[in-house]
Design a protein around this motif. Structure first.
Motif, PDB file in Angstrom:
ATOM      1  N   THR A  16      -9.782  29.944 -60.536  1.00  0.00           N
ATOM      2  CA  THR A  16     -10.302  29.906 -61.616  1.00  0.00           C
ATOM      3  C   THR A  16      -9.225  29.444 -62.674  1.00  0.00           C
ATOM      4  O   THR A  16      -9.972  28.969 -63.533  1.00  0.00           O
ATOM      5  CB  THR A  16     -11.567  30.970 -61.876  1.00  0.00           C
ATOM      6  OG1 THR A  16     -10.963  31.978 -62.769  1.00  0.00           O
ATOM      7  CG2 THR A  16     -12.066  31.069 -61.061  1.00  0.00           C
ATOM      8  N   GLN A  17      -8.141  28.574 -62.706  1.00  0.00           N
ATOM      9  CA  GLN A  17      -7.776  28.321 -63.843  1.00  0.00           C
ATOM     10  C   GLN A  17      -6.867  27.076 -63.820  1.00  0.00           C
ATOM     11  O   GLN A  17      -6.467  26.718 -62.467  1.00  0.00           O
ATOM     12  CB  GLN A  17      -6.218  29.386 -64.475  1.00  0.00           C
ATOM     13  CG  GLN A  17      -6.715  30.573 -64.822  1.00  0.00           C
ATOM     14  CD  GLN A  17      -5.424  31.753 -64.381  1.00  0.00           C
ATOM     15  OE1 GLN A  17      -4.572  31.343 -63.600  1.00  0.00           O
ATOM     16  NE2 GLN A  17      -5.360  32.614 -65.400  1.00  0.00           N
ATOM     17  N   SER A  69       0.659  28.943 -61.104  1.00  0.00           N
ATOM     18  CA  SER A  69      -1.087  28.487 -61.646  1.00  0.00           C
ATOM     19  C   SER A  69       0.438  26.907 -61.651  1.00  0.00           C
ATOM     20  O   SER A  69       0.627  26.711 -63.835  1.00  0.00           O
ATOM     21  CB  SER A  69      -1.024  28.778 -63.337  1.00  0.00           C
ATOM     22  OG  SER A  69      -1.638  28.247 -63.915  1.00  0.00           O
ATOM     23  N   GLY A 160      -9.129  24.538 -60.652  1.00  0.00           N
ATOM     24  CA  GLY A 160      -9.173  26.056 -60.723  1.00  0.00           C
ATOM     25  C   GLY A 160     -10.897  25.705 -60.226  1.00  0.00           C
ATOM     26  O   GLY A 160     -12.029  26.493 -60.714  1.00  0.00           O
TER      27      GLY A 160
END
Length: 188
Positions: A16-17, A69, A160
């Motif tokens: 969700t980033q 990420s 995300g």
């Protein structure tokens, strides 16, 4: 070799980033990760290897799905006309898109989601993507239909966003206005 054990599942915070841009040129480690991601997709579509290592078949994979990420994604699939897309991309970005929408009539799936999520996922019917490929070359891709859907699904991961975030909660099978479906199931 990447296996299903390496893929983070729904609920993991990295999914969700918004992933970080890759500073280019990419490092050898980043190139290796992206190359391994592409290899995973090829292996997942090879019946013998997939069975041996218990791999779910996938057509796309984004670095956040490995808990990384970074704005990196790989794809390996053929579109409905038999055109092959098989490469890794750093910092892919949609630079333009159609107003017209499309969706997959069978819905979408995801290697990070271990459950069926019924419903139509509205997507742009045509997109243009800029990125740097695995070979370090800048590329501009004009995509339509199924190919556009696959790329949007993966780029969503870099932002995300999960595919089910797009599904109409009240009417999951309400087709987007004036949209035509692409009829292949998507698992990324």
């Amino acid at each position: 070799m990447i296996t299903m054990k390496d893929i983070v599942r729904e609920g993991h915070p990295v999914l969700t980033q918004v992933a970080e841009e890759v500073v280019l040129p990419a490092t050898e480690q980043e190139k290796k990760i992206l190359s391994d991601m592409l290899e995973f997709l090829k292996n997942s579509q090879n019946e013998k290897i997939a069975e041996q290592y218990e791999l779910r078949p996938g057509v796309g994979l984004a670095a956040p799905q490995l808990g990384i990420s970074k704005r990196m994604m790989a794809v390996h699939f053929e579109d409905l006309k038999g055109k092959c897309y098989s490469d890794g991309y750093f910092n892919p970005k949609i630079i333009s898109h159609s107003v017209e929408q499309t969706y997959l009539s069978a819905g979408e799936g995801c290697l990070s989601v271990d459950r069926e999520v019924p419903g139509y996922v509205p997507r742009y019917a045509r997109i243009t993507v800029k990125a740097v490929n695995l070979a370090g070359e800048p590329v501009k891709l004009r995509l339509r239909g199924y190919a556009a859907v696959v790329f949007q699904h993966e780029i969503d991961h870099l932002n995300g966003v999960m595919f089910f975030d797009h599904i109409n909660k009240n009417e999951p099978f309400q087709a987007p206005a004036d949209a035509k479906p692409c009829d292949i199931e998507l698992t990324d």
